[in-house]
Scaffold this active site. Structure first.
Site, PDB file in Angstrom:
ATOM      1  N   PHE A 151     -33.223  23.954  29.136  1.00 11.11           N
ATOM      2  CA  PHE A 151     -33.844  22.644  29.030  1.00 11.11           C
ATOM      3  C   PHE A 151     -34.295  22.146  30.397  1.00 11.11           C
ATOM      4  CE2 PHE A 151     -31.473  23.152  25.180  1.00 11.11           C
ATOM      5  CZ  PHE A 151     -32.319  22.641  24.212  1.00 11.11           C
ATOM      6  N   HIS A 152     -35.024  23.001  31.093  1.00 16.79           N
ATOM      7  CA  HIS A 152     -35.592  22.647  32.384  1.00 16.79           C
ATOM      8  C   HIS A 152     -36.729  23.608  32.724  1.00 16.79           C
ATOM      9  CE1 HIS A 152     -32.569  25.719  33.571  1.00 16.79           C
ATOM     10  NE2 HIS A 152     -33.499  26.071  34.442  1.00 16.79           N
ATOM     11  N   ALA A 153     -37.453  23.252  33.740  1.00 19.05           N
ATOM     12  CA  ALA A 153     -38.462  24.133  34.339  1.00 19.05           C
ATOM     13  C   ALA A 153     -38.166  24.193  35.830  1.00 19.05           C
ATOM     14  CB  ALA A 153     -39.870  23.589  34.093  1.00 19.05           C
ATOM     15  N   ARG A 168     -38.059  26.173  29.800  1.00 21.78           N
ATOM     16  CA  ARG A 168     -37.298  27.177  29.077  1.00 21.78           C
ATOM     17  C   ARG A 168     -36.071  26.562  28.427  1.00 21.78           C
ATOM     18  NH1 ARG A 168     -36.798  29.473  34.361  1.00 21.78           N
ATOM     19  NH2 ARG A 168     -38.916  28.736  34.342  1.00 21.78           N
TER      20      ARG A 168
END
Length: 131
Positions: free
Chosen positions: A47-49, A94
Site C-alpha cells: 500500500f505504497h509507491a 503496489r
C-alpha cells in the site's frame, strides 16, 4: 515501469538451481534485501509507491499476488514460481495480497532504506502521476 521476467533455471538429478545476475538479469545493483515470511493468509502489505527505488520481487516458496497500479491501470501479478521475478521501477503503487501459508517473498532493492522515498497515500500518488 514494471515487468515479469524469468530467471535462469538449471535442472538436473541434484535439483534446481535458479539464478540471476546483477545488471544482467536484475537491471540494477542490489544494495538491500528483505524477506516477508509467516504472513497470515488474509494479511495485506505494501500500500505504497516509491519515488526512485527499484525492486525485484521473487516468491521463493508458496505464492502471493501483487497488485500493480501505474496511475491508470491496476493489474494483478501472481508470483508462484521462484523462477519468476517482478521488476518494479519508478512510481508504481503496489499492494501485496493472498499470501499462501508457506509464502517466502524475497525483495531486492537498488537503494538503502529511505523513508522519504515512500508515497503512502494513494490520492497523493495519483496526484503525482497525473500532474
Amino acid at each position: 515501469d514494471y515487468r515479469l521476467i524469468s530467471l535462469k533455471n538449471l535442472i538436473d538429478e541434484r535439483g534446481q538451481l535458479i539464478f540471476g545476475e546483477t545488471l544482467r538479469d536484475i537491471p540494477f545493483e542490489i544494495k538491500r534485501f528483505y524477506c516477508i515470511v509467516d504472513a497470515p493468509i488474509d494479511s495485506k502489505r505494501g500500500f505504497h509507491a516509491h519515488i526512485n527505488l527499484k525492486q525485484c520481487l521473487i516468491c521463493l516458496k508458496g505464492a502471493c499476488d501483487i497488485i500493480i497500479d501505474d496511475g491508470k491501470i491496476r493489474r494483478t501479478v501472481s508470483l508462484a514460481k521462484p523462477s519468476d521475478a517482478l521488476i518494479i521501477e519508478g512510481e508504481i503503487w503496489r499492494e501485496l495480497h493472498n499470501f499462501s501459508f508457506d509464502c517466502v517473498l524475497l525483495v531486492l532493492a537498488d537503494e538503502y532504506y529511505d523513508p522519504d522515498d515512500y508515497i503512502h497515500d494513494h490520492s497523493d500518488f495519483l496526484r503525482r502521476k497525473n500532474a
